[in-house]
Design a protein around this motif. Structure first.
Motif, PDB file in Angstrom:
ATOM      1  N   VAL A 275       0.845  -1.193   0.000  1.00 37.88           N
ATOM      2  CA  VAL A 275       0.000   0.000   0.000  1.00 37.88           C
ATOM      3  C   VAL A 275       0.882   1.244   0.000  1.00 37.88           C
ATOM      4  O   VAL A 275       1.687   1.450   0.907  1.00 37.88           O
ATOM      5  CB  VAL A 275      -0.926   0.021   1.242  1.00 37.88           C
ATOM      6  CG1 VAL A 275      -1.970   1.116   1.087  1.00 37.88           C
ATOM      7  CG2 VAL A 275      -1.604  -1.326   1.437  1.00 37.88           C
ATOM      8  N   TYR A 276       0.708   2.075  -1.039  1.00 42.15           N
ATOM      9  CA  TYR A 276       1.471   3.316  -1.165  1.00 42.15           C
ATOM     10  C   TYR A 276       0.691   4.459  -0.521  1.00 42.15           C
ATOM     11  O   TYR A 276      -0.390   4.266   0.050  1.00 42.15           O
ATOM     12  CB  TYR A 276       1.749   3.604  -2.643  1.00 42.15           C
ATOM     13  CG  TYR A 276       2.642   2.573  -3.293  1.00 42.15           C
ATOM     14  CD1 TYR A 276       4.016   2.733  -3.335  1.00 42.15           C
ATOM     15  CD2 TYR A 276       2.103   1.420  -3.861  1.00 42.15           C
ATOM     16  CE1 TYR A 276       4.840   1.790  -3.929  1.00 42.15           C
ATOM     17  CE2 TYR A 276       2.911   0.468  -4.450  1.00 42.15           C
ATOM     18  CZ  TYR A 276       4.274   0.653  -4.487  1.00 42.15           C
ATOM     19  OH  TYR A 276       5.082  -0.296  -5.072  1.00 42.15           O
ATOM     20  N   HIS A 277       1.250   5.649  -0.621  1.00 41.80           N
ATOM     21  CA  HIS A 277       0.635   6.837  -0.027  1.00 41.80           C
ATOM     22  C   HIS A 277      -0.829   6.998  -0.437  1.00 41.80           C
ATOM     23  O   HIS A 277      -1.182   6.873  -1.612  1.00 41.80           O
ATOM     24  CB  HIS A 277       1.428   8.076  -0.456  1.00 41.80           C
ATOM     25  CG  HIS A 277       0.698   9.359  -0.254  1.00 41.80           C
ATOM     26  ND1 HIS A 277       0.357   9.832   0.995  1.00 41.80           N
ATOM     27  CD2 HIS A 277       0.232  10.267  -1.145  1.00 41.80           C
ATOM     28  CE1 HIS A 277      -0.290  10.982   0.865  1.00 41.80           C
ATOM     29  NE2 HIS A 277      -0.381  11.269  -0.422  1.00 41.80           N
ATOM     30  N   LEU A 278      -1.700   7.268   0.538  1.00 42.67           N
ATOM     31  CA  LEU A 278      -3.128   7.499   0.305  1.00 42.67           C
ATOM     32  C   LEU A 278      -3.540   8.749   1.066  1.00 42.67           C
ATOM     33  O   LEU A 278      -2.917   9.110   2.070  1.00 42.67           O
ATOM     34  CB  LEU A 278      -3.965   6.314   0.798  1.00 42.67           C
ATOM     35  CG  LEU A 278      -3.716   4.945   0.151  1.00 42.67           C
ATOM     36  CD1 LEU A 278      -4.420   3.859   0.950  1.00 42.67           C
ATOM     37  CD2 LEU A 278      -4.195   4.931  -1.292  1.00 42.67           C
ATOM     38  N   ASP A 279      -4.626   9.397   0.611  1.00 39.71           N
ATOM     39  CA  ASP A 279      -5.126  10.505   1.417  1.00 39.71           C
ATOM     40  C   ASP A 279      -5.743   9.944   2.690  1.00 39.71           C
ATOM     41  O   ASP A 279      -5.994   8.748   2.809  1.00 39.71           O
ATOM     42  CB  ASP A 279      -6.116  11.375   0.637  1.00 39.71           C
ATOM     43  CG  ASP A 279      -7.368  10.631   0.211  1.00 39.71           C
ATOM     44  OD1 ASP A 279      -7.921   9.862   1.024  1.00 39.71           O
ATOM     45  OD2 ASP A 279      -7.803  10.815  -0.941  1.00 39.71           O
ATOM     46  N   ARG A 280      -6.011  10.824   3.657  1.00 40.81           N
ATOM     47  CA  ARG A 280      -6.366  10.355   5.007  1.00 40.81           C
ATOM     48  C   ARG A 280      -7.633   9.511   5.029  1.00 40.81           C
ATOM     49  O   ARG A 280      -7.673   8.450   5.661  1.00 40.81           O
ATOM     50  CB  ARG A 280      -6.511  11.554   5.951  1.00 40.81           C
ATOM     51  CG  ARG A 280      -6.693  11.151   7.412  1.00 40.81           C
ATOM     52  CD  ARG A 280      -6.500  12.335   8.330  1.00 40.81           C
ATOM     53  NE  ARG A 280      -5.160  12.890   8.211  1.00 40.81           N
ATOM     54  CZ  ARG A 280      -4.080  12.365   8.792  1.00 40.81           C
ATOM     55  NH1 ARG A 280      -4.187  11.276   9.526  1.00 40.81           N
ATOM     56  NH2 ARG A 280      -2.902  12.939   8.631  1.00 40.81           N
ATOM     57  N   THR A 286      -8.912   1.845   4.013  1.00 40.50           N
ATOM     58  CA  THR A 286      -8.043   0.749   3.604  1.00 40.50           C
ATOM     59  C   THR A 286      -7.440   0.045   4.809  1.00 40.50           C
ATOM     60  O   THR A 286      -7.381  -1.189   4.865  1.00 40.50           O
ATOM     61  CB  THR A 286      -6.920   1.273   2.686  1.00 40.50           C
ATOM     62  OG1 THR A 286      -7.506   1.913   1.553  1.00 40.50           O
ATOM     63  CG2 THR A 286      -6.019   0.149   2.218  1.00 40.50           C
ATOM     64  N   ALA A 287      -7.006   0.824   5.789  1.00 42.48           N
ATOM     65  CA  ALA A 287      -6.421   0.244   7.002  1.00 42.48           C
ATOM     66  C   ALA A 287      -7.451  -0.587   7.752  1.00 42.48           C
ATOM     67  O   ALA A 287      -7.131  -1.650   8.305  1.00 42.48           O
ATOM     68  CB  ALA A 287      -5.871   1.353   7.901  1.00 42.48           C
ATOM     69  N   ASP A 288      -8.697  -0.120   7.773  1.00 47.59           N
ATOM     70  CA  ASP A 288      -9.755  -0.884   8.441  1.00 47.59           C
ATOM     71  C   ASP A 288      -9.945  -2.239   7.782  1.00 47.59           C
ATOM     72  O   ASP A 288     -10.038  -3.270   8.469  1.00 47.59           O
ATOM     73  CB  ASP A 288     -11.082  -0.111   8.404  1.00 47.59           C
ATOM     74  CG  ASP A 288     -11.102   1.058   9.368  1.00 47.59           C
ATOM     75  OD1 ASP A 288     -10.259   1.072  10.287  1.00 47.59           O
ATOM     76  OD2 ASP A 288     -11.948   1.950   9.199  1.00 47.59           O
ATOM     77  N   PRO A 301      -0.980   8.403   5.125  1.00 52.95           N
ATOM     78  CA  PRO A 301      -1.248   9.765   4.617  1.00 52.95           C
ATOM     79  C   PRO A 301      -0.004  10.650   4.552  1.00 52.95           C
ATOM     80  O   PRO A 301      -0.073  11.739   3.981  1.00 52.95           O
ATOM     81  CB  PRO A 301      -2.255  10.321   5.641  1.00 52.95           C
ATOM     82  CG  PRO A 301      -2.733   9.157   6.433  1.00 52.95           C
ATOM     83  CD  PRO A 301      -1.609   8.188   6.426  1.00 52.95           C
ATOM     84  N   ASP A 302       1.109  10.196   5.124  1.00 53.61           N
ATOM     85  CA  ASP A 302       2.319  11.017   5.164  1.00 53.61           C
ATOM     86  C   ASP A 302       3.135  10.790   3.886  1.00 53.61           C
ATOM     87  O   ASP A 302       4.146  10.090   3.884  1.00 53.61           O
ATOM     88  CB  ASP A 302       3.137  10.659   6.408  1.00 53.61           C
ATOM     89  CG  ASP A 302       4.353  11.565   6.588  1.00 53.61           C
ATOM     90  OD1 ASP A 302       4.524  12.498   5.761  1.00 53.61           O
ATOM     91  OD2 ASP A 302       5.119  11.350   7.535  1.00 53.61           O
ATOM     92  N   GLY A 303       2.688  11.395   2.789  1.00 50.38           N
ATOM     93  CA  GLY A 303       3.350  11.200   1.504  1.00 50.38           C
ATOM     94  C   GLY A 303       4.626  11.982   1.328  1.00 50.38           C
ATOM     95  O   GLY A 303       5.361  11.770   0.359  1.00 50.38           O
ATOM     96  N   ALA A 304       4.909  12.900   2.251  1.00 50.19           N
ATOM     97  CA  ALA A 304       6.120  13.707   2.127  1.00 50.19           C
ATOM     98  C   ALA A 304       7.282  13.115   2.911  1.00 50.19           C
ATOM     99  O   ALA A 304       8.429  13.521   2.719  1.00 50.19           O
ATOM    100  CB  ALA A 304       5.854  15.130   2.606  1.00 50.19           C
TER     101      ALA A 304
END
Length: 365
Positions: A275-280, A286-288, A301-304
């Protein structure tokens, strides 16, 4: 690219994402001297389009019927009645027998002709007349007309013998689907045909080849029950077939899994989730579903920083880790999917940042 250095590795890619009429895998194909198999609307014999016959002899007869049913269900928009399935089965048998008698391969228009001009059939000990069979087969006949009538939008993809020149023994096969519309029936119909075609024409049980099937934009499989049913078999029996199945999708939350048990089964059978970066909001959903730990949930959510380009959360069984994928300069050049964006801005090419989930069902190592 790395796996193809081993002699016992073969890959098949369903490439559904790209720009300027070519898929994302086009650069790799050019590097390796491979011509992708491009599927487009229209007459396959008049241009570069490729036709795939759902009744290709490489698919066993009983599985041909399953493909027909799945295609009809996609076009009809729901399950076929028992009467329609019976009429379709009789038409399929009649079409196959007629084609054999004339020394050729059966095609969809043969089935349509048999549906609309049926002969008497036996349902157990009960005779079913042509008129009754014609009434029963009407929904399937109307659906087949969408595929066989040259004036219809879906003409040219499936009605006719499979185009020549498709090498199913190649070490890398790329089906370029980028010229097909994302919406509508074309993509799920194609998936319904390609799945069994790959299963029986590409996979050869008993040899020593380890095969990997990569499906881009996999929601076309997971969101259509008739297609998901066919691909679930590939996933469920992947180890026995020596097959590793990779499904790549961008929004797991888009799937209504309660309404698609086959899709839920495919997701649960996956041995590895990347799983790559996703918005919150997407990360939470997805985590659920995947049961990720709290640190992984906060990382997505921490894409930076944590899930910056090239880093992803890997879930392998019960183990969850942050993994960084290091690529060489050549690999970056061949796999960059942000080229258009970076070329316009004049900046250096960077790894892709689009959110993505890779679901992988692995064969035995």
């Amino acid at each position: 690219l790395r796996q193809l250095r081993f002699r016992d590795r073969n890959f098949c890619v369903l490439d559904a994402q790209g720009e300027d009429g070519t898929g994302e895998w086009d650069g790799i194909a050019r590097e390796l001297g491979i011509k992708p198999i491009r599927l487009i609307y229209g007459d396959a014999e008049a241009g570069e389009g490729i036709r795939i016959n759902p009744l290709d002899p490489r698919i066993p007869s009983e599985h041909q019927f399953k493909v027909l049913v799945s295609m009809m269900e996609i076009l009809v928009g729901g399950p076929l009645s028992s009467q329609t399935k019976f009429a379709l089965a009789e038409a399929h048998k009649a079409a196959s027998a007629s084609a054999r008698a004339h020394g050729r391969v059966a095609v969809l228009s043969d089935v349509l002709n048999a549906l609309t001009a049926p002969r008497e059939a036996l349902l157990g000990q009960q005779a079913v007349g042509p008129e009754e069979l014609s009434d029963w087969g009407q929904p399937a006949a109307l659906a087949l007309d969408e595929l066989c009538n040259p004036d219809r939008d879906l003409a040219g993809l499936f009605d006719g013998p499979t185009s020549e020149g498709i090498d199913l023994d190649a070490r890398l096969i790329i089906f370029d689907l980028t010229r097909l519309p994302r919406e509508g029936e074309a993509m799920p119909l194609l998936m319904a045909v390609i799945g069994p075609w790959i299963r029986f024409g590409w996979i050869k049980p008993g040899d020593d080849i380890k095969r990997t099937l990569i499906v881009e934009e996999a929601w076309h499989i997971l969101s259509h029950r008739p297609v998901a049913r066919l691909f679930e078999e590939l996933v469920r029996y992947g180890r026995r077939l020596g097959l590793s199945f990779w499904a790549i999708l961008h929004h797991l939350a888009d799937l209504v899994l309660e309404e698609a048990p086959e899709a839920a089964a495919i997701l649960k059978l996956t041995a590895t989730r990347v799983v790559y970066h996703l918005d919150r909001e997407e990360a939470e959903k997805t985590a659920d579903y995947l049961g990720l730990t709290s640190w992984a949930r906060k990382s997505l959510p921490d894409g930076a920083n944590i899930c910056a380009p090239g880093r992803a959360i890997w879930q392998v069984g019960s183990r969850i880790n942050l993994v960084e994928h290091i690529r060489t300069a050549t690999e970056v050049r061949l796999t960059d999917t942000n080229r258009r964006m970076t070329e316009r801005s004049g900046t250096e090419m960077t790894p892709p940042t689009a959110p993505m989930i890779r679901l992988r069902k692995g064969a035995a190592a």
